[in-house]
Design a protein around this motif. Structure first.
Motif, PDB file in Angstrom:
ATOM      1  N   SER A   1       0.821  -1.215   0.000  1.00 19.61           N
ATOM      2  CA  SER A   1       0.000   0.000   0.000  1.00 19.61           C
ATOM      3  C   SER A   1       0.852   1.261   0.000  1.00 19.61           C
ATOM      4  O   SER A   1       0.454   2.273  -0.571  1.00 19.61           O
TER       5      SER A   1
ATOM      6  N   TYR B   1       2.792   1.135  -3.755  1.00 20.51           N
ATOM      7  CA  TYR B   1       1.924   1.216  -4.925  1.00 20.51           C
ATOM      8  C   TYR B   1       0.660   2.039  -4.689  1.00 20.51           C
ATOM      9  O   TYR B   1      -0.242   2.024  -5.514  1.00 20.51           O
ATOM     10  N   GLY B   2       0.594   2.752  -3.593  1.00 19.86           N
ATOM     11  CA  GLY B   2      -0.568   3.594  -3.316  1.00 19.86           C
ATOM     12  C   GLY B   2      -0.372   4.999  -3.835  1.00 19.86           C
ATOM     13  O   GLY B   2       0.737   5.512  -3.875  1.00 19.86           O
TER      14      GLY B   2
ATOM     15  N   THR C   1      -5.869   7.145  -0.336  1.00 20.39           N
ATOM     16  CA  THR C   1      -4.884   6.406  -1.112  1.00 20.39           C
ATOM     17  C   THR C   1      -5.547   5.244  -1.838  1.00 20.39           C
ATOM     18  O   THR C   1      -6.246   4.440  -1.235  1.00 20.39           O
ATOM     19  N   ASN C   2      -5.336   5.183  -3.139  1.00 14.03           N
ATOM     20  CA  ASN C   2      -5.854   4.096  -3.980  1.00 14.03           C
ATOM     21  C   ASN C   2      -4.687   3.265  -4.476  1.00 14.03           C
ATOM     22  O   ASN C   2      -3.594   3.785  -4.698  1.00 14.03           O
ATOM     23  N   LEU C   3      -4.924   1.994  -4.695  1.00 13.94           N
ATOM     24  CA  LEU C   3      -3.903   1.089  -5.199  1.00 13.94           C
ATOM     25  C   LEU C   3      -3.798   1.245  -6.718  1.00 13.94           C
ATOM     26  O   LEU C   3      -4.807   1.244  -7.428  1.00 13.94           O
ATOM     27  N   THR C   4      -2.576   1.374  -7.230  1.00 11.19           N
ATOM     28  CA  THR C   4      -2.345   1.476  -8.668  1.00 11.19           C
ATOM     29  C   THR C   4      -2.510   0.092  -9.300  1.00 11.19           C
ATOM     30  O   THR C   4      -2.518  -0.919  -8.599  1.00 11.19           O
TER      31      THR C   4
ATOM     32  N   GLY D   1       0.091  -2.177  -8.233  1.00  9.60           N
ATOM     33  CA  GLY D   1      -0.146  -2.581  -6.845  1.00  9.60           C
ATOM     34  C   GLY D   1      -1.131  -3.721  -6.754  1.00  9.60           C
ATOM     35  O   GLY D   1      -1.019  -4.590  -5.876  1.00  9.60           O
TER      36      GLY D   1
ATOM     37  N   LEU E   1      -0.368  -7.184  -4.990  1.00 10.81           N
ATOM     38  CA  LEU E   1      -1.264  -7.727  -3.967  1.00 10.81           C
ATOM     39  C   LEU E   1      -1.643  -9.169  -4.290  1.00 10.81           C
ATOM     40  O   LEU E   1      -1.646 -10.037  -3.409  1.00 10.81           O
TER      41      LEU E   1
END
Length: 170
Positions: A29, A32-33, A135-138, A141, A145
């Motif tokens: 996170s 890649y956030g 924060t969003n995951l790219t 990411g 995950l």
């Protein structure tokens, strides 16, 4: 149930595996956030809350609204209202801050019912919001995950096998 070396080993390895997985989630996170900017996003929803510092004079009302803005998600809002009041029906503008999934500002037209006695407002909001998202995951990411989850699923049976093999050797 007797606490022996085998049980302690099982519990310890399970705790370590879960701790490593949680640490991996934290790293994914952070690496890649990303916060996404929200610029002049047009929104329509409902707004309600408490009105303080209400001033009504010759059909004009001003005050401070603190409450919630319900879009497809619920946000906390605080800001000034200014408009006309006709028999409990308020029509005017809202200009303030927004907190929740989006952190920033909200401005627009509001229409609804303003209860002077209770100091509450309930109505519609048509306007824009500006700020940043949580924060969003790219996309990379998301792949990281999935790899982390797959690694966890693969490692847990391996740990189980090692524990069983250790107990058979005794």
């Amino acid at each position: 149930m007797e606490i022996d070396r085998h049980l302690i080993l099982q519990v310890s390895l399970s705790i370590v595996a879960v701790a490593v997985f949680i640490f991996g989630l934290s790293v994914v996170s952070q690496v890649y956030g990303a916060e996404e900017p929200v610029e002049d996003r047009v929104v329509n929803g409902t707004i309600s809350g408490d009105v303080s510092d209400l001033s009504v004079s010759d059909g004009t009302a001003t005050g401070t609204l603190s409450g919630t803005l319900d879009l497809d998600f619920e946000e906390s809002v605080t800001g000034s209202i200014d408009g006309t009041l006709d028999g409990g029906t308020f029509s005017g503008s809202f200009d303030g801050t927004i907190e929740g999934a989006v952190e920033g500002t909200a401005a627009g037209e509001i229409n609804g019912t303003l209860d002077q006695e209770d100091g509450t407002f309930e109505g519609t909001f048509d306007g824009t919001i500006n700020g940043t998202t949580d924060t969003n995951l790219t996309p990379d990411g998301g792949l990281a995950l999935i790899a982390l989850i797959a690694g966890f699923i693969i490692l847990m049976p391996i740990f189980g096998y090692l524990i069983e093999r250790e107990s058979e050797d005794e």
